[in-house]
Design a protein around this motif. Structure first.
Motif, PDB file in Angstrom:
ATOM      1  N   ILE A  30       0.803  -1.222   0.000  1.00 10.55           N
ATOM      2  CA  ILE A  30       0.000   0.000   0.000  1.00 10.55           C
ATOM      3  C   ILE A  30       0.839   1.277   0.000  1.00 10.55           C
ATOM      4  CG2 ILE A  30      -2.073  -0.990   1.045  1.00 10.55           C
ATOM      5  CD1 ILE A  30      -1.062  -0.019   3.755  1.00 10.55           C
ATOM      6  N   ALA A  31       2.148   1.161   0.143  1.00 11.97           N
ATOM      7  CA  ALA A  31       2.992   2.353   0.281  1.00 11.97           C
ATOM      8  C   ALA A  31       2.989   3.221  -0.974  1.00 11.97           C
ATOM      9  CB  ALA A  31       4.420   1.948   0.632  1.00 11.97           C
ATOM     10  N   LYS A  32       3.061   2.606  -2.158  1.00 15.56           N
ATOM     11  CA  LYS A  32       3.116   3.406  -3.386  1.00 15.56           C
ATOM     12  C   LYS A  32       1.845   4.239  -3.572  1.00 15.56           C
ATOM     13  CE  LYS A  32       4.263   0.154  -6.345  1.00 15.56           C
ATOM     14  NZ  LYS A  32       4.622  -0.461  -7.639  1.00 15.56           N
ATOM     15  N   GLY A  33       0.709   3.678  -3.185  1.00 17.63           N
ATOM     16  CA  GLY A  33      -0.534   4.429  -3.275  1.00 17.63           C
ATOM     17  C   GLY A  33      -0.522   5.640  -2.362  1.00 17.63           C
ATOM     18  N   TYR A  34      -0.033   5.449  -1.147  1.00 18.15           N
ATOM     19  CA  TYR A  34       0.065   6.560  -0.194  1.00 18.15           C
ATOM     20  C   TYR A  34       0.989   7.642  -0.727  1.00 18.15           C
ATOM     21  CZ  TYR A  34       0.831   8.924   4.315  1.00 18.15           C
ATOM     22  OH  TYR A  34       0.914   9.853   5.321  1.00 18.15           O
ATOM     23  N   ILE A  35       2.131   7.235  -1.283  1.00 18.91           N
ATOM     24  CA  ILE A  35       3.107   8.195  -1.804  1.00 18.91           C
ATOM     25  C   ILE A  35       2.527   8.960  -2.993  1.00 18.91           C
ATOM     26  CG2 ILE A  35       5.380   8.413  -2.887  1.00 18.91           C
ATOM     27  CD1 ILE A  35       6.185   5.895  -1.237  1.00 18.91           C
ATOM     28  N   ALA A  36       1.836   8.254  -3.886  1.00 26.58           N
ATOM     29  CA  ALA A  36       1.216   8.916  -5.035  1.00 26.58           C
ATOM     30  C   ALA A  36       0.227   9.990  -4.579  1.00 26.58           C
ATOM     31  CB  ALA A  36       0.518   7.899  -5.926  1.00 26.58           C
ATOM     32  N   LEU A  55       3.840   5.368 -10.523  1.00 27.07           N
ATOM     33  CA  LEU A  55       4.799   4.714  -9.641  1.00 27.07           C
ATOM     34  C   LEU A  55       4.805   3.219  -9.944  1.00 27.07           C
ATOM     35  CD1 LEU A  55       4.081   6.521  -6.236  1.00 27.07           C
ATOM     36  CD2 LEU A  55       5.456   7.273  -8.177  1.00 27.07           C
ATOM     37  N   GLY A  56       5.447   2.873 -11.044  1.00 24.47           N
ATOM     38  CA  GLY A  56       5.581   1.461 -11.406  1.00 24.47           C
ATOM     39  C   GLY A  56       4.268   0.749 -11.620  1.00 24.47           C
ATOM     40  N   GLY A  57       3.334   1.419 -12.278  1.00 32.07           N
ATOM     41  CA  GLY A  57       2.031   0.789 -12.546  1.00 32.07           C
ATOM     42  C   GLY A  57       0.921   1.312 -11.661  1.00 32.07           C
ATOM     43  N   ASN A  58       1.270   1.939 -10.541  1.00 33.82           N
ATOM     44  CA  ASN A  58       0.279   2.666  -9.742  1.00 33.82           C
ATOM     45  C   ASN A  58       0.122   4.041 -10.374  1.00 33.82           C
ATOM     46  OD1 ASN A  58       1.024   0.495  -7.954  1.00 33.82           O
ATOM     47  ND2 ASN A  58       0.065   1.656  -6.305  1.00 33.82           N
ATOM     48  N   ILE A  59      -0.978   4.256 -11.063  1.00 29.79           N
ATOM     49  CA  ILE A  59      -1.152   5.492 -11.825  1.00 29.79           C
ATOM     50  C   ILE A  59      -2.201   6.371 -11.165  1.00 29.79           C
ATOM     51  CG2 ILE A  59      -1.839   6.462 -14.050  1.00 29.79           C
ATOM     52  CD1 ILE A  59      -0.765   3.908 -15.350  1.00 29.79           C
ATOM     53  N   LEU A  60      -1.809   7.615 -10.915  1.00 31.88           N
ATOM     54  CA  LEU A  60      -2.722   8.595 -10.344  1.00 31.88           C
ATOM     55  C   LEU A  60      -2.754   9.816 -11.237  1.00 31.88           C
ATOM     56  CD1 LEU A  60      -4.552   9.529  -8.040  1.00 31.88           C
ATOM     57  CD2 LEU A  60      -2.515  10.305  -6.813  1.00 31.88           C
ATOM     58  N   CYS A  61      -3.942  10.155 -11.716  1.00 32.19           N
ATOM     59  CA  CYS A  61      -4.110  11.296 -12.619  1.00 32.19           C
ATOM     60  C   CYS A  61      -4.644  12.499 -11.844  1.00 32.19           C
ATOM     61  CB  CYS A  61      -5.086  10.951 -13.742  1.00 32.19           C
ATOM     62  SG  CYS A  61      -4.511   9.621 -14.815  1.00 32.19           S
ATOM     63  N   THR A  62      -4.008  13.627 -12.069  1.00 29.45           N
ATOM     64  CA  THR A  62      -4.476  14.889 -11.512  1.00 29.45           C
ATOM     65  C   THR A  62      -5.219  15.651 -12.600  1.00 29.45           C
ATOM     66  OG1 THR A  62      -2.580  15.001 -10.018  1.00 29.45           O
ATOM     67  CG2 THR A  62      -3.772  17.045 -10.429  1.00 29.45           C
ATOM     68  N   GLY A  63      -6.516  15.883 -12.390  1.00 32.23           N
ATOM     69  CA  GLY A  63      -7.319  16.596 -13.384  1.00 32.23           C
ATOM     70  C   GLY A  63      -7.432  15.832 -14.685  1.00 32.23           C
ATOM     71  N   ASP A  64      -7.336  16.570 -15.801  1.00 25.64           N
ATOM     72  CA  ASP A  64      -7.386  15.946 -17.117  1.00 25.64           C
ATOM     73  C   ASP A  64      -6.313  16.571 -17.993  1.00 25.64           C
ATOM     74  OD1 ASP A  64      -8.396  18.442 -17.923  1.00 25.64           O
ATOM     75  OD2 ASP A  64     -10.466  17.775 -17.753  1.00 25.64           O
ATOM     76  N   VAL A  90      -4.031   5.177  -2.402  1.00 25.08           N
ATOM     77  CA  VAL A  90      -3.767   4.250  -1.309  1.00 25.08           C
ATOM     78  C   VAL A  90      -4.936   3.282  -1.133  1.00 25.08           C
ATOM     79  CG1 VAL A  90      -4.696   5.732   0.538  1.00 25.08           C
ATOM     80  CG2 VAL A  90      -2.907   4.049   1.055  1.00 25.08           C
ATOM     81  N   ILE A  91      -6.154   3.764  -1.378  1.00 24.62           N
ATOM     82  CA  ILE A  91      -7.330   2.890  -1.303  1.00 24.62           C
ATOM     83  C   ILE A  91      -7.289   1.874  -2.441  1.00 24.62           C
ATOM     84  CG2 ILE A  91      -9.843   2.791  -1.362  1.00 24.62           C
ATOM     85  CD1 ILE A  91      -8.597   4.082   1.164  1.00 24.62           C
ATOM     86  N   GLY A  92      -6.929   2.342  -3.650  1.00 27.34           N
ATOM     87  CA  GLY A  92      -6.807   1.414  -4.778  1.00 27.34           C
ATOM     88  C   GLY A  92      -5.743   0.369  -4.536  1.00 27.34           C
ATOM     89  N   ASP A  93      -4.629   0.788  -3.934  1.00 31.59           N
ATOM     90  CA  ASP A  93      -3.551  -0.138  -3.617  1.00 31.59           C
ATOM     91  C   ASP A  93      -4.029  -1.220  -2.653  1.00 31.59           C
ATOM     92  OD1 ASP A  93      -0.996  -0.626  -4.452  1.00 31.59           O
ATOM     93  OD2 ASP A  93      -0.063   1.007  -3.349  1.00 31.59           O
TER      94      ASP A  93
END
Length: 340
Positions: A182-188, A207-216, A291-294
């Motif tokens: 879950i760490a990568k999700g928290y960091i993202a 972050l290595g497959g953990n993808i977080l999009c800001t806006g569009d 972090v929830i997705g992770d």
């Protein structure tokens, strides 16, 4: 004196206006203003034991991009199980059973213990006594001995930990934590918060497959591919159009090896100490917070297709794609309403 025609005056004034606005980076199209599109700035580095790429679409300040990567380094020195200088390493190897920890580590552990409890231990951040026996990044990885696994299993169990404020309490010194799931999700999420504070509202944090999009992206949704298990990186099972969302995948194809014809992957069953074998190849979670997705991607993989889908279907704001061992995709109940 010859008078200038009114139409010529209007045309001259319009030309002057266009030149002025162009100099300001604004263009006129069909009577509407549109800001000049900035060239994105991006960088890729090895951090958090993976390949990290951060791209900013509405910002040209490289110092902001640099600071985003520095956040990766900061949190690695808190959450890493293997880095000897990290806070978690010191906690795990302390002879104390009651420890004062940082706010960031306390927050992440609380999240991990919560999902460990919700899944009734199918996902368990106290897996460290067993996970440390497996080295999927070794040059020649090998299956730990059955004796070694059986010796460590009694120390696994989220019930052995409790946390109040920033104080962590464990039953025995041998009880240790592994927050890698879950760490990568928290960091993202922390990087996204930083970017928004810097007035960056269009970015992708990978972050290595953990993808977080800001806006569009310039008013259009980002297009994110879902990795096809055991295929090249550019081979996708599907492409999703998303705005301001997180996409996290837990799969058996990233950190794995084969021994005596059997595949071993990094998603371990806390009750057996061996990788889960439940006919799933991956679980992808779409959520607001990474972090929830992770946490949910690992939890739902551990629960399996039927129970995992049932769990997600009870969460109104979460969507998921389960990929079974045959490559068939299974969607949560609200998925088709929200995504193409």
């Amino acid at each position: 004196m010859k008078k200038t025609a009114p139409k010529k005056i209007h045309a001259l004034l319009l030309l002057v206006l266009i030149i002025f606005l162009t100099a300001k980076g604004i263009y006129i199209y069909s009577g509407r203003e549109k800001r000049n599109v900035l060239q994105p700035i991006t960088d890729t580095r090895f951090a958090l034991n993976t390949v990290v790429t951060i791209t900013l679409y509405d910002c040209t300040d490289k110092n902001i991009l640099e600071e985003a990567f520095q956040l990766c380094n900061k949190y690695e020195t808190i959450f890493s199980r293997t880095l000897t200088a990290s806070e978690l390493y010191r906690v795990n190897h302390s002879d104390k059973r009651k420890l004062s920890i940082s706010e960031d580590l306390a927050s992440l552990i609380k999240t991990g213990l919560s999902y460990s409890s919700l899944s009734k231990g199918a996902f368990d951040i106290s897996i460290a006594p067993v996970s440390q026996l497996w080295d999927f990044t070794a040059e020649t990885p090998a299956v730990p001995s059955s004796l070694a696994i059986q010796k460590q299993l009694p120390y696994v169990g989220y019930q052995n930990f409790s946390i109040k404020d920033n104080t962590l309490i464990r039953k025995k010194q041998e009880n240790q934590l592994d927050v890698g799931a879950i760490a990568k999700g928290y960091i993202a999420d922390r990087i996204k918060q930083y970017l928004i504070r810097q007035n960056v509202h269009s970015a992708i944090i990978n972050l290595g497959g953990n993808i977080l999009c800001t806006g569009d992206k310039e008013g259009a949704p980002f297009k994110i591919g879902i990795q096809a298990p055991f295929k090249d990186r550019n081979v996708s099972l599907a492409t999703l159009k998303i705005r301001d969302k997180s996409i996290v995948t837990s799969g058996i194809y990233e950190r794995c090896f084969t021994e005596n014809g059997k595949l071993y992957h990094h998603i371990l069953n806390p009750k057996t100490g061996y990788p889960y074998d439940n006919n799933l190849s991956s679980v992808t979670i779409i959520s607001d917070e990474s972090v929830i997705g992770d946490a949910l991607s690992t939890t739902c993989f551990a629960l399996g297709l039927e129970d995992g889908l049932d769990y997600i279907n009870r969460l109104e704001t979460i969507d998921a794609i389960f990929v079974d061992s045959k490559g068939t995709m299974h969607y949560s109940k609200h998925f088709s309403e929200r995504y193409e």
